[in-house]
Design a protein around this motif. Structure first.
Motif, PDB file in Angstrom:
ATOM      1  N   THR A 404      26.409  34.951  36.353  1.00 22.60           N
ATOM      2  CA  THR A 404      26.670  33.594  35.853  1.00 22.60           C
ATOM      3  C   THR A 404      27.050  32.675  37.015  1.00 22.60           C
ATOM      4  O   THR A 404      26.520  31.572  37.166  1.00 22.60           O
ATOM      5  N   THR A 501      25.992  28.806  27.692  1.00 17.06           N
ATOM      6  CA  THR A 501      26.510  27.515  28.128  1.00 17.06           C
ATOM      7  C   THR A 501      27.874  27.675  28.775  1.00 17.06           C
ATOM      8  O   THR A 501      28.704  28.460  28.319  1.00 17.06           O
ATOM      9  N   ASP A 561      29.025  35.817  24.085  1.00 14.51           N
ATOM     10  CA  ASP A 561      28.317  34.552  24.136  1.00 14.51           C
ATOM     11  C   ASP A 561      28.391  33.804  22.805  1.00 14.51           C
ATOM     12  O   ASP A 561      28.789  34.350  21.785  1.00 14.51           O
ATOM     13  N   HIS A 562      27.936  32.563  22.844  1.00 16.36           N
ATOM     14  CA  HIS A 562      27.906  31.678  21.682  1.00 16.36           C
ATOM     15  C   HIS A 562      26.991  32.247  20.599  1.00 16.36           C
ATOM     16  O   HIS A 562      25.960  32.848  20.910  1.00 16.36           O
TER      17      HIS A 562
HETATM   18  P1  ATP Z   1      28.262  40.736  26.671  1.00 14.34           P
HETATM   19  O1  ATP Z   1      28.155  41.340  28.009  1.00 14.34           O
HETATM   20  O2  ATP Z   1      29.281  41.367  25.806  1.00 14.34           O
HETATM   21  O3  ATP Z   1      26.970  40.414  26.036  1.00 14.34           O
HETATM   22  P2  ATP Z   1      28.853  38.314  27.877  1.00 14.34           P
HETATM   23  O4  ATP Z   1      28.758  38.943  29.189  1.00 14.34           O
HETATM   24  O5  ATP Z   1      27.852  37.314  27.464  1.00 14.34           O
HETATM   25  O6  ATP Z   1      28.933  39.346  26.765  1.00 14.34           O
HETATM   26  P3  ATP Z   1      31.370  37.401  28.675  1.00 14.34           P
HETATM   27  O7  ATP Z   1      31.034  37.772  30.047  1.00 14.34           O
HETATM   28  O8  ATP Z   1      32.608  37.879  28.045  1.00 14.34           O
HETATM   29  O9  ATP Z   1      30.267  37.730  27.648  1.00 14.34           O
HETATM   30  O10 ATP Z   1      31.310  35.830  28.615  1.00 14.34           O
HETATM   31  C1  ATP Z   1      31.708  35.143  27.476  1.00 14.34           C
HETATM   32  C2  ATP Z   1      31.551  33.659  27.720  1.00 14.34           C
HETATM   33  O11 ATP Z   1      32.394  33.267  28.793  1.00 14.34           O
HETATM   34  C3  ATP Z   1      30.158  33.257  28.146  1.00 14.34           C
HETATM   35  O12 ATP Z   1      29.365  32.920  27.039  1.00 14.34           O
HETATM   36  C4  ATP Z   1      30.372  32.061  29.031  1.00 14.34           C
HETATM   37  O13 ATP Z   1      30.429  30.895  28.273  1.00 14.34           O
HETATM   38  C5  ATP Z   1      31.744  32.313  29.618  1.00 14.34           C
HETATM   39  N1  ATP Z   1      31.654  32.851  30.981  1.00 14.34           N
HETATM   40  C6  ATP Z   1      30.967  33.910  31.391  1.00 14.34           C
HETATM   41  N2  ATP Z   1      31.128  34.142  32.699  1.00 14.34           N
HETATM   42  C7  ATP Z   1      31.974  33.177  33.137  1.00 14.34           C
HETATM   43  C8  ATP Z   1      32.557  32.861  34.408  1.00 14.34           C
HETATM   44  N3  ATP Z   1      32.327  33.588  35.492  1.00 14.34           N
HETATM   45  N4  ATP Z   1      33.378  31.798  34.464  1.00 14.34           N
HETATM   46  C9  ATP Z   1      33.637  31.081  33.380  1.00 14.34           C
HETATM   47  N5  ATP Z   1      33.123  31.321  32.181  1.00 14.34           N
HETATM   48  C10 ATP Z   1      32.295  32.349  32.034  1.00 14.34           C
END
Ligand code: ATP
Length: 891
Positions: A404, A501, A561-562
């Motif tokens: 990300t 997002t 995610d959303h």
């Molecule tokens: P999964 O691996 O369980 O499918 P994910 O990796 O999409 O989930 P997370 O990494 O927990 O989920 O991220 C959740 C949300 O946090 C994302 O949808 C995004 O909006 C936000 N996010 C992800 N990475 C970052 C980051 N490095 N900094 C800020 N916000 C982030």
């Protein structure tokens, strides 16, 4: 002076290292030679010799050895030596199997040695934790297991849980300042980190102060016992079954011996033959062959990029009814690219040119590329609050960091903004790293005028709650309903295109104190805009999901995610249908497990969940009778991974903690690999059933031919040596080859196996008994016919019985390859089996046709006419069964 009392310069001097460059390769080699590998000593292993002799420790084997020795003393040298030779060959087979099993388990252990990041020759490298030496500079992040004792020299929100050492499960806040206080226990050493403890939050850098047995862990665990080799439920059942079989075989043997003596046979011959029968018929090697089949299956799984950490998982895999899979990286490629921006009500498209960091920015409806001041600001803040770094490896430039953040980094570069420039203008004073429960990350930065401000980025729905104003056309406005609706529409628009997002906010603050917490600054922010990131699905996943569906296994997406982003991707992958539900984390918060149970079977996507929710999902599914496979990568995933029936950790993105809790690790983080592992798991179980069926049916045949002969008052159809040879020839190789069989075509077209089913379920018991009767029956008929033709030639009749028994078993082995019928499989499909049968056949023929062995085995040449009889009879059981199958099919 103690390490904890030193400052960085003193530490560098004391440990002869350099904190910007680390150690050189030469220095590492020297230190490794001096202090050895960074390992804890293990209890000694069973030696090869012991393992070999253990093959003889079986009770019946000992009786047979004793009986053989007695026969030797009585002058039956040839018999005695032959029997012992066969037993030694048998033991060698058993030993080789066990040795192989042990080696592959060792190899597995080796593969699960954790890796650490060490600074060597000025570069950060991933090395095996075994190669860490004193003076190494190590860095670690949330979820890492600390690989040696360290003095911490840099950290951000670092918390370490030290229960492995202290028993205290509350994580300790770690700092870098020298510590001159009186320290009562390890828990007070706030600037040290110890081997075996676990990073639960933040990140840090440390200098290694002790390795291996010199660490605190090494001192308390002077002799670390290796975790006992785990027994799978099937092995356990087989052990119990083994006891019953021994008992049954003993009773039958005693019956055979008793009847034989009553019928006037010589006592000595009967006892030797009877005990040999018991040794042959008792499947003492079954658990070992099962282990070999399991570990060979495990080897095949490694080729498919799945590492089994706990052997029982191999069996459970075949029973899985639900796979709960993370989205990012497992269902998707985790190759993220910013393709859209949203700022002051306008949506922008970000393109990519030939090079990854070349691209343009287009405002909606505008065909000319441009970069406005406010877009620059959005990208700049996205890069300031960003832990990724640009790296150079020879000529190759790449971004190191989370996908990300790397995507946001590259988007900024496309607008000509680099981290180098930002570092000249701003200094990061404090960082609150991203974590998937908070779904946010913040930094406090100061500019050249010593003005401080907070930059936060995170999931928009979370970040909006922390904002009180919005930057709209370069003016700060209060965040009212109107703006909120606009932001919400923009999020929905981006998410419906499967974009993840990220929202960005900021505010000015007064210079903060050193102990400031994130909650104090992540509020009253000004909303700046959104970045939309594409993460395409892995191409192979759609088919894998469909294949799982056919196999009766449901796939559930679990993501932070959303909901709209998740649903869009779930649709592309065929995970969600129109009448299935999407449930969000906040809804989960309001449900207890019982309420979740009512709907859980209809849910296809869990969105905006925190790792903590996963446990609830596992429990609800299990309460509904499901066998659940659950993936995870972070520290907080560990409880869910542990309680799932099959805990799966990511090999690339997974933390040490997640891996340690898991029973399966995916080397490529790919969902399709889970499917492959399940298929392999089903196959391994079926293969085990195949050779149990083969071995037991053969043994039933061996016992019955002897028993019926005695009941009918016939002479012995097989001598002791012949029985042992049949056992050696037919038991070992063909059974092993069945363990290597390919899956039947329908292996992924039928429902998962019921986890509670017994070994003999699905008609296996009947198959064993009926085939056993048939094999014993035809052998007896062959024996009686030969005896009838030449009443005075017992040796000839025994030779006929011997070869009929061997052949009947070697033909029957092809039957065992299918649960349906011998016709459903190509006999040459498993070449191991073909070769095993050829070798076994040659071994059987040698003792009939090689004169010196004829002497020993009491065999004679077989008349060609009798060969016809032998082959016809040996093939009869298979023909009868195939015939009955065809009959049933035509009905
Ligand atoms: P999964 O691996 O369980 O499918 P994910 O990796 O999409 O989930 P997370 O990494 O927990 O989920 O991220 C959740 C949300 O946090 C994302 O949808 C995004 O909006 C936000 N996010 C992800 N990475 C970052 C980051 N490095 N900094 C800020 N916000 C982030």
């Amino acid at each position: 002076m103690l390490y904890r009392e030193m400052n960085t310069a003193q530490l560098e001097a004391a440990l002869k290292t350099n904190i910007t460059k680390g150690l050189t390769d030469e220095e590492v080699v020297k230190r490794l030679e001096e202090h050895g590998l960074n390992e804890l000593e293990e209890a000694e292993k069973k030696s090869a010799l012991l393992m070999f002799f253990a093959q003889f420790k079986d009770f019946m084997m000992l009786i047979l050895l004793a009986a053989t020795l007695v026969s030797g003393f009585l002058g039956e040298y040839v018999d005695a030596i032959a029997i012992i030779a066969i037993l030694v060959m048998n033991a060698i087979m058993g030993f080789v199997q066990e040795w192989k099993a042990e080696k592959s388990l060792d190899a597995l252990k080796e593969m699960s040695t954790p890796q650490v990041q060490a600074l060597r020759n000025g570069e950060w490298e991933r090395i095996s934790s075994k190669e860490v030496v004193v003076g190494d500079i190590i860095r670690f992040v949330t979820g890492d297991r600390i690989g040696a004792d360290l003095r911490i020299i840099d950290e951000a929100s670092l918390e370490i849980e030290e229960s492995a050492l202290t028993g205290e499960s509350v994580a300790i806040n770690k700092v870098t300042d020298p510590n001159f206080q009186v320290v009562n226990s390890i828990g007070d050493e706030h600037n040290m980190a110890f081997m075996g403890t676990m990073v639960t939050r933040g990140r840090g850098v440390g200098i290694v102060t002790a390795t291996g047995m010199k660490t605190e862990m090494g001192q308390i665990a002077n002799m670390l016992q290796t975790a006992g080799q785990m027994i799978t439920p099937l092995q356990h059942k087989l052990e119990q079954l083994g006891k019953i079989l021994i008992f049954a075989a003993l009773i039958l043997t005693v019956l055979v011996i008793g009847l034989g003596i009553i019928q006037g046979n010589d006592v000595y011959t009967m006892v030797l033959a009877g005990v040999s029968l018991a040794v042959a018929a008792i499947p003492e090697g079954l658990p070992a062959i099962v282990t070999v089949a399991l570990s060979l299956g495990v080897q095949r799984m490694i080729k498919q990029r799945a590492i089994v950490r706990k052997l029982p998982a191999v069996e459970t895999l075949g029973c899985a009814t639900v796979i709960c899979s993370d989205k990012t990286g497992t269902l998707t490629q985790n190759k993220m690219t910013v393709t859209a921006l949203w700022d002051s009500g306008k949506t922008w498209t970000v393109t990519r040119k030939e090079k990854e960091w070349d691209g343009d920015f287009f405002e909606e409806g505008d065909e000319k590329a441009k970069v406005t001041k406010s877009i620059k600001q959005l990208l700049t803040f996205g890069l300031l609050c960003n832990a990724s770094e640009m790296k150079k490896n020879n000529e190759h430039i790449f971004i190191e960091g989370s996908p990300t953040e790397s995507a946001m980094h590259i988007a900024a570069i496309k607008a000509g903004i680099t981290k180098e420039q930002l570092k000249e203008q701003f200094t990061i004073v404090k960082e609150f790293p991203f974590d998937s429960t908070r779904k946010m990350m913040s930094v406090i930065v100061k500019d050249a005028h010593n003005k401080h401000f907070v930059v936060t980025k995170g999931a928009p729905d979370v970040l909006i709650g922390k904002c009180s104003s919005i930057l709209w056309d370069e003016k700060v406005e209060g965040l009212n309903k109107n703006f909120n609706e606009k932001i919400q529409a923009a999020i929905n628009n981006l998410a419906s295109q499967a974009l993840r997002t990220i929202a960005i906010g900021f505010k000015s603050i007064q210079p903060p104190g050193s102990h400031i917490q994130e909650g104090e600054v992540e509020k009253g922010l000004t909303f700046i805009g959104l970045q939309g990131i594409i993460d395409p699905p892995r191409p192979e996943v759609k088919d894998a999901v469909a294949e799982c569906k056919k196999a009766g296994i449901k796939t559930i997406m679990i993501t932070g995610d959303h909901a709209s982003t998740a649903t869009a991707i779930a649709k592309q992958l065929g995970i969600i249908t129109d009448n299935e539900l999407v449930v969000e984390g906040r809804e989960l918060n309001e449900m207890d497990v019982k309420e979740l149970e009512d709907i859980v079977e209809d849910v296809a996507v869990f969105a905006r969940v925190s790792p903590e929710h996963k446990l609830k999902i596992v429990k609800a599914l299990q309460n509904k009778g499901h066998v659940v496979a659950m993936t995870g990568d972070g520290v907080n995933d560990a409880p869910a991974i542990k309680s799932a029936d099959i805990g799966i950790a990511m090999g690339i993105a997974g933390t040490d903690v997640a891996k340690e809790s898991s029973s399966l690790v995916l080397l490529d983080d790919n969902f399709a690999t889970i499917k492959a592992a399940i298929k392999e798991g089903r196959n391994i179980y079926e293969n085990i059933r195949k050779f149990i069926r083969y071995l037991l049916a053969s043994n039933v045949g061996e016992i019955l031919v002897m028993l019926f002969a005695m009941i009918l008052g016939l002479p012995l159809p097989l001598t002791a040596i012949q029985i042992l040879w049949v056992n050696l020839v037919t038991d070992g190789l063909p059974a092993m080859a069945l363990g290597l069989d390919q899956p039947e075509e329908n292996v992924m077209k039928r429902k998962p196996r019921n986890a509670k089913e017994g070994i003999f379920a699905r008609g296996l018991g009947w198959k064993i008994v009926s085939r056993g009767f048939l094999i014993g029956g035809v052998t007896l008929i062959a024996f009686m016919t030969a005896l009838n033709n030449n009443p005075n030639d017992l040796e000839y009749a025994q030779t006929i019985a011997f070869i009929t028994l061997v052949l009947a078993q070697l033909i029957h082995v092809f039957d065992c390859r299918s649960e349906i019928s011998i016709f459903s499989r190509n006999p040459f499909g498993n070449m191991y089996l073909v070769w095993a049968v050829i070798i076994s056949l040659v071994m059987a023929l040698i003792v009939i046709y090689y004169p010196p062995l004829q002497e020993i085995f009491g065999t004679l040449y077989i008349h060609p006419r009798d060969w016809l009889l032998v082959i016809a009879l040996a093939a009869l059981p298979t023909f009868l069964l195939a015939g009955s199958f065809l009959l049933r099919k035509t009905k």
